[in-house]
Design a protein around this motif. Structure first.
Motif, PDB file in Angstrom:
ATOM      1  N   ALA A   1     113.821 103.528  99.136  1.00 36.25           N
ATOM      2  CA  ALA A   1     114.190 104.574 100.087  1.00 36.25           C
ATOM      3  C   ALA A   1     115.678 104.871 100.044  1.00 36.25           C
ATOM      4  O   ALA A   1     116.493 104.045  99.648  1.00 36.25           O
ATOM      5  CB  ALA A   1     113.799 104.142 101.496  1.00 36.25           C
ATOM      6  N   CYS A   2     116.003 106.035 100.507  1.00 39.16           N
ATOM      7  CA  CYS A   2     117.386 106.464 100.668  1.00 39.16           C
ATOM      8  C   CYS A   2     118.167 105.411 101.447  1.00 39.16           C
ATOM      9  O   CYS A   2     117.642 104.779 102.370  1.00 39.16           O
ATOM     10  CB  CYS A   2     117.412 107.794 101.422  1.00 39.16           C
ATOM     11  N   GLN A   3     119.417 105.270 101.100  1.00 40.95           N
ATOM     12  CA  GLN A   3     120.281 104.290 101.765  1.00 40.95           C
ATOM     13  C   GLN A   3     120.425 104.552 103.258  1.00 40.95           C
ATOM     14  O   GLN A   3     120.750 103.649 104.026  1.00 40.95           O
ATOM     15  CB  GLN A   3     121.662 104.304 101.116  1.00 40.95           C
ATOM     16  N   LEU A   4     120.159 105.777 103.713  1.00 39.57           N
ATOM     17  CA  LEU A   4     120.315 106.111 105.130  1.00 39.57           C
ATOM     18  C   LEU A   4     119.060 105.849 105.961  1.00 39.57           C
ATOM     19  O   LEU A   4     119.107 105.963 107.185  1.00 39.57           O
ATOM     20  CB  LEU A   4     120.741 107.571 105.302  1.00 39.57           C
ATOM     21  N   LEU A   5     117.953 105.513 105.321  1.00 37.61           N
ATOM     22  CA  LEU A   5     116.736 105.261 106.095  1.00 37.61           C
ATOM     23  C   LEU A   5     116.886 103.956 106.876  1.00 37.61           C
ATOM     24  O   LEU A   5     117.046 102.886 106.300  1.00 37.61           O
ATOM     25  CB  LEU A   5     115.509 105.192 105.190  1.00 37.61           C
ATOM     26  N   ASP A   6     116.844 104.068 108.180  1.00 40.75           N
ATOM     27  CA  ASP A   6     116.936 102.901 109.066  1.00 40.75           C
ATOM     28  C   ASP A   6     115.508 102.468 109.380  1.00 40.75           C
ATOM     29  O   ASP A   6     114.816 103.100 110.184  1.00 40.75           O
ATOM     30  CB  ASP A   6     117.688 103.273 110.341  1.00 40.75           C
TER      31      ASP A   6
ATOM     32  N   ALA B   1     122.944 115.394 104.471  1.00 41.87           N
ATOM     33  CA  ALA B   1     123.120 116.213 103.263  1.00 41.87           C
ATOM     34  C   ALA B   1     124.521 116.070 102.679  1.00 41.87           C
ATOM     35  O   ALA B   1     124.702 116.188 101.462  1.00 41.87           O
ATOM     36  CB  ALA B   1     122.817 117.669 103.564  1.00 41.87           C
ATOM     37  N   GLN B   2     125.503 115.806 103.525  1.00 40.22           N
ATOM     38  CA  GLN B   2     126.862 115.597 103.032  1.00 40.22           C
ATOM     39  C   GLN B   2     127.024 114.189 102.449  1.00 40.22           C
ATOM     40  O   GLN B   2     127.778 113.988 101.512  1.00 40.22           O
ATOM     41  CB  GLN B   2     127.897 115.782 104.157  1.00 40.22           C
ATOM     42  N   ARG B   3     126.317 113.231 102.983  1.00 40.56           N
ATOM     43  CA  ARG B   3     126.463 111.834 102.549  1.00 40.56           C
ATOM     44  C   ARG B   3     125.595 111.475 101.348  1.00 40.56           C
ATOM     45  O   ARG B   3     125.926 110.571 100.592  1.00 40.56           O
ATOM     46  CB  ARG B   3     126.140 110.896 103.701  1.00 40.56           C
ATOM     47  N   VAL B   4     124.466 112.171 101.202  1.00 43.41           N
ATOM     48  CA  VAL B   4     123.532 111.870 100.110  1.00 43.41           C
ATOM     49  C   VAL B   4     123.341 113.151  99.295  1.00 43.41           C
ATOM     50  O   VAL B   4     122.727 114.116  99.760  1.00 43.41           O
ATOM     51  CB  VAL B   4     122.174 111.368 100.666  1.00 43.41           C
ATOM     52  N   SER B   5     123.871 113.143  98.098  1.00 43.06           N
ATOM     53  CA  SER B   5     123.937 114.368  97.293  1.00 43.06           C
ATOM     54  C   SER B   5     122.579 114.995  96.991  1.00 43.06           C
ATOM     55  O   SER B   5     122.467 116.219  96.893  1.00 43.06           O
ATOM     56  CB  SER B   5     124.679 114.107  95.985  1.00 43.06           C
ATOM     57  N   ASP B   6     121.534 114.195  96.858  1.00 45.77           N
ATOM     58  CA  ASP B   6     120.225 114.771  96.535  1.00 45.77           C
ATOM     59  C   ASP B   6     119.286 114.845  97.746  1.00 45.77           C
ATOM     60  O   ASP B   6     118.084 115.056  97.592  1.00 45.77           O
ATOM     61  CB  ASP B   6     119.568 114.033  95.377  1.00 45.77           C
ATOM     62  N   CYS B   7     119.836 114.716  98.940  1.00 43.93           N
ATOM     63  CA  CYS B   7     119.021 114.876 100.149  1.00 43.93           C
ATOM     64  C   CYS B   7     118.615 116.342 100.275  1.00 43.93           C
ATOM     65  O   CYS B   7     119.447 117.237 100.144  1.00 43.93           O
ATOM     66  CB  CYS B   7     119.813 114.441 101.389  1.00 43.93           C
ATOM     67  N   VAL B   8     117.356 116.580 100.526  1.00 41.27           N
ATOM     68  CA  VAL B   8     116.854 117.945 100.671  1.00 41.27           C
ATOM     69  C   VAL B   8     116.642 118.234 102.149  1.00 41.27           C
ATOM     70  O   VAL B   8     115.874 117.547 102.817  1.00 41.27           O
ATOM     71  CB  VAL B   8     115.525 118.133  99.900  1.00 41.27           C
TER      72      VAL B   8
END
Length: 150
Positions: free
Chosen positions: A54-59, A72-79
């Protein structure tokens, strides 16, 4: 006293995705976390393959994005979901409310908007939380392909 038949249908049955308010749009997300998983498209077949990374931001403890407003600013491929990228919704899991509504379907019976319980997606087994790794802990996500996402 009005009967249940006199009640208006829920907003997702009355409004198109384009007509929904921001709050209605956001409430469609069931919090499953499937869209936060690393995915790979087979170049030959176009098939989408999910990983248990999972994405590093998923808590996973809170079952949400740790920085939703800035993701979207922190994860370049976040849609960030939009009407535009929902024109071809096959990149989303089959259980996703946005995909289901974009394709003319309905919400699954375990969706929190139907059950009134935010834990219903987890209880129904459609949540990734507790089943995946953070991308910060994995070198090669392709070694973590899974087949339990629909």
């Amino acid at each position: 006293m009005p009967s249940i038949d006199d009640e208006d249908p829920p907003f997702w049955q009355m409004l198109s995705l384009a007509e929904m308010s921001e709050a209605q749009w956001e409430s469609l997300c069931d919090g499953c976390g499937k869209c936060c998983l690393n995915k790979y498209e087979d170049e030959d077949t176009g098939a989408l393959h999910y990983t248990s990374v999972a994405c590093q931001l998923l808590d996973q403890d809170r079952r949400c994005c740790a920085d939703y407003a800035n993701r979207a600013q922190r994860v370049s491929d976040c849609v960030t979901l939009s009407l535009e990228n929902l024109r071809e919704p096959a990149w989303l899991p089959e259980t996703c409310a946005y995909r289901r509504l974009a394709e003319g379907g309905s919400l699954p019976n375990w969706h929190p908007l139907i059950t009134g319980n935010p834990d219903s997606v987890y209880r129904a087994g459609h949540c990734v939380h507790g089943r995946v790794y953070s991308e910060t802990d994995v070198e090669d996500p392709l070694l973590y392909l899974i087949d339990w996402i629909r």
